[in-house]
Write a protein that holds these residues in place. Structure first.
Motif, PDB file in Angstrom:
ATOM      1  N   GLY A  52       0.818  -1.201   0.000  1.00  0.00           N
ATOM      2  CA  GLY A  52       0.000   0.000   0.000  1.00  0.00           C
ATOM      3  C   GLY A  52       0.858   1.259   0.000  1.00  0.00           C
ATOM      4  O   GLY A  52       0.618   2.198  -0.772  1.00  0.00           O
ATOM      5  N   LEU A  53       1.888   1.281   0.839  1.00  0.00           N
ATOM      6  CA  LEU A  53       2.766   2.449   0.926  1.00  0.00           C
ATOM      7  C   LEU A  53       3.613   2.597  -0.337  1.00  0.00           C
ATOM      8  O   LEU A  53       3.837   3.713  -0.822  1.00  0.00           O
ATOM      9  N   ARG A  54       4.075   1.474  -0.885  1.00  0.00           N
ATOM     10  CA  ARG A  54       4.879   1.541  -2.111  1.00  0.00           C
ATOM     11  C   ARG A  54       4.084   2.146  -3.265  1.00  0.00           C
ATOM     12  O   ARG A  54       4.579   3.003  -4.005  1.00  0.00           O
ATOM     13  N   PHE A  55       2.838   1.697  -3.418  1.00  0.00           N
ATOM     14  CA  PHE A  55       2.004   2.260  -4.471  1.00  0.00           C
ATOM     15  C   PHE A  55       1.705   3.733  -4.198  1.00  0.00           C
ATOM     16  O   PHE A  55       1.610   4.541  -5.139  1.00  0.00           O
ATOM     17  N   PHE A  56       1.570   4.077  -2.936  1.00  0.00           N
ATOM     18  CA  PHE A  56       1.330   5.472  -2.557  1.00  0.00           C
ATOM     19  C   PHE A  56       2.505   6.338  -3.019  1.00  0.00           C
ATOM     20  O   PHE A  56       2.323   7.426  -3.594  1.00  0.00           O
ATOM     21  N   LEU A  57       3.723   5.865  -2.788  1.00  0.00           N
ATOM     22  CA  LEU A  57       4.913   6.615  -3.187  1.00  0.00           C
ATOM     23  C   LEU A  57       5.013   6.745  -4.700  1.00  0.00           C
ATOM     24  O   LEU A  57       5.386   7.803  -5.223  1.00  0.00           O
ATOM     25  N   VAL A  58       4.694   5.666  -5.414  1.00  0.00           N
ATOM     26  CA  VAL A  58       4.743   5.701  -6.885  1.00  0.00           C
ATOM     27  C   VAL A  58       3.738   6.713  -7.417  1.00  0.00           C
ATOM     28  O   VAL A  58       4.053   7.537  -8.287  1.00  0.00           O
ATOM     29  N   TYR A 152      -6.323  17.491  -2.513  1.00  0.00           N
ATOM     30  CA  TYR A 152      -5.221  17.940  -1.668  1.00  0.00           C
ATOM     31  C   TYR A 152      -5.128  17.096  -0.403  1.00  0.00           C
ATOM     32  O   TYR A 152      -4.120  17.159   0.312  1.00  0.00           O
ATOM     33  N   LEU A 153      -6.157  16.297  -0.133  1.00  0.00           N
ATOM     34  CA  LEU A 153      -6.123  15.405   1.029  1.00  0.00           C
ATOM     35  C   LEU A 153      -5.002  14.370   0.926  1.00  0.00           C
ATOM     36  O   LEU A 153      -4.657  13.722   1.913  1.00  0.00           O
ATOM     37  N   VAL A 154      -4.443  14.226  -0.274  1.00  0.00           N
ATOM     38  CA  VAL A 154      -3.363  13.263  -0.452  1.00  0.00           C
ATOM     39  C   VAL A 154      -2.162  13.623   0.422  1.00  0.00           C
ATOM     40  O   VAL A 154      -1.431  12.731   0.883  1.00  0.00           O
ATOM     41  N   TYR A 155      -1.965  14.922   0.709  1.00  0.00           N
ATOM     42  CA  TYR A 155      -0.795  15.329   1.489  1.00  0.00           C
ATOM     43  C   TYR A 155      -0.870  14.891   2.948  1.00  0.00           C
ATOM     44  O   TYR A 155       0.061  14.247   3.447  1.00  0.00           O
ATOM     45  N   PRO A 156      -1.957  15.201   3.670  1.00  0.00           N
ATOM     46  CA  PRO A 156      -2.034  14.658   5.031  1.00  0.00           C
ATOM     47  C   PRO A 156      -2.135  13.137   5.041  1.00  0.00           C
ATOM     48  O   PRO A 156      -1.660  12.488   5.978  1.00  0.00           O
ATOM     49  N   ALA A 157      -2.726  12.563   3.984  1.00  0.00           N
ATOM     50  CA  ALA A 157      -2.872  11.103   3.938  1.00  0.00           C
ATOM     51  C   ALA A 157      -1.515  10.421   3.866  1.00  0.00           C
ATOM     52  O   ALA A 157      -1.256   9.450   4.588  1.00  0.00           O
ATOM     53  N   ILE A 158      -0.626  10.922   3.026  1.00  0.00           N
ATOM     54  CA  ILE A 158       0.688  10.280   2.907  1.00  0.00           C
ATOM     55  C   ILE A 158       1.542  10.585   4.138  1.00  0.00           C
ATOM     56  O   ILE A 158       2.374   9.764   4.562  1.00  0.00           O
ATOM     57  N   GLY A 159       1.313  11.757   4.757  1.00  0.00           N
ATOM     58  CA  GLY A 159       2.020  12.064   5.998  1.00  0.00           C
ATOM     59  C   GLY A 159       1.616  11.115   7.116  1.00  0.00           C
ATOM     60  O   GLY A 159       2.464  10.629   7.871  1.00  0.00           O
ATOM     61  N   LEU A 160       0.333  10.841   7.228  1.00  0.00           N
ATOM     62  CA  LEU A 160      -0.161   9.908   8.246  1.00  0.00           C
ATOM     63  C   LEU A 160       0.287   8.480   7.953  1.00  0.00           C
ATOM     64  O   LEU A 160       0.549   7.706   8.879  1.00  0.00           O
ATOM     65  N   ALA A 161       0.374   8.138   6.677  1.00  0.00           N
ATOM     66  CA  ALA A 161       0.864   6.800   6.311  1.00  0.00           C
ATOM     67  C   ALA A 161       2.312   6.633   6.768  1.00  0.00           C
ATOM     68  O   ALA A 161       2.698   5.575   7.283  1.00  0.00           O
ATOM     69  N   TRP A 162       3.118   7.690   6.571  1.00  0.00           N
ATOM     70  CA  TRP A 162       4.508   7.632   7.039  1.00  0.00           C
ATOM     71  C   TRP A 162       4.552   7.538   8.562  1.00  0.00           C
ATOM     72  O   TRP A 162       5.338   6.770   9.125  1.00  0.00           O
TER      73      TRP A 162
END
Length: 198
Positions: A52-58, A152-162
């Protein structure tokens, strides 16, 4: 350098879909063939979260890669990759709810008190829900300019994933540091664009 004509080819999207489906096929095979090791639940939770995180980064890398390498055709794949992010993260959540919580609220409450990083992961998934639901042409037309604001929710979403990854680290912080640096590098070009717009 990737040839832009290959990215525009008619077979590019079906090929990407097949490629993105391979990790899930591997996971399903591991479950069916009992190849997940001595602790299959832990392995299943870990592997679904990792993908899930790898695809998020891609998916997060497409916009800066487009700017850095002049490959506007990369944006053709943004929607599909975003939906695969949502898919793999949802599978990860489903595994946690089924095998860790057992769909029991009392167990869930106990686990959340002991593993608060799960809250960060769940919050990240919640932010992905409106992104997934609006990843279609009808939503783009209906929301108009607000569509971009929703995404723009992608930014807090990827921050929370990290944070979900970093918070649960107990020994080696290598993966958390690497993921954090990648996210930072991919975010900085966007920050410059935001400043220019202001």
């Amino acid at each position: 350098m990737v040839d832009a004509t290959l990215l525009r080819a008619g077979w590019a999207k079906p090929f990407l879909f097949l490629l993105c489906s391979l990790p899930f096929a591997y996971i399903v095979y591991g479950v069916i063939a009992d190849q997940l090791g001595p602790d299959p639940v832990k392995t299943l939770i870990h592997i679904t979260g990792e993908w899930g995180l790898r695809f998020f980064l891609v998916a997060f890398a497409l916009t800066p890669f487009r700017r850095w390498f002049g490959l506007a055709a990369l944006l053709r794949f943004r929607r599909m990759l975003g939906l695969f992010v949502w898919f793999y993260v949802s599978v990860h959540l489903l595994v946690v709810l089924t095998y860790l919580f057992g769909w029991d609220w009392e167990i869930a409450r106990e686990e959340l008190s002991e593993r608060p990083y799960i809250i960060a992961g769940f919050a990240s998934w919640l932010l992905l829900v409106p992104l997934g639901l609006t990843s279609n042409n009808r939503a783009v037309r209906a929301l108009k300019k607000n569509w971009q604001r929703v995404h723009y929710l992608v930014y807090p979403a990827i921050g929370l994933a990290w944070l979900h990854v970093a918070w649960q680290t107990r020994s080696s912080y290598f993966d958390a540091v690497v993921y954090g640096l990648i996210i930072l590098v991919l975010f900085l070009p966007r920050l410059k664009v935001f400043q220019n717009r202001r």
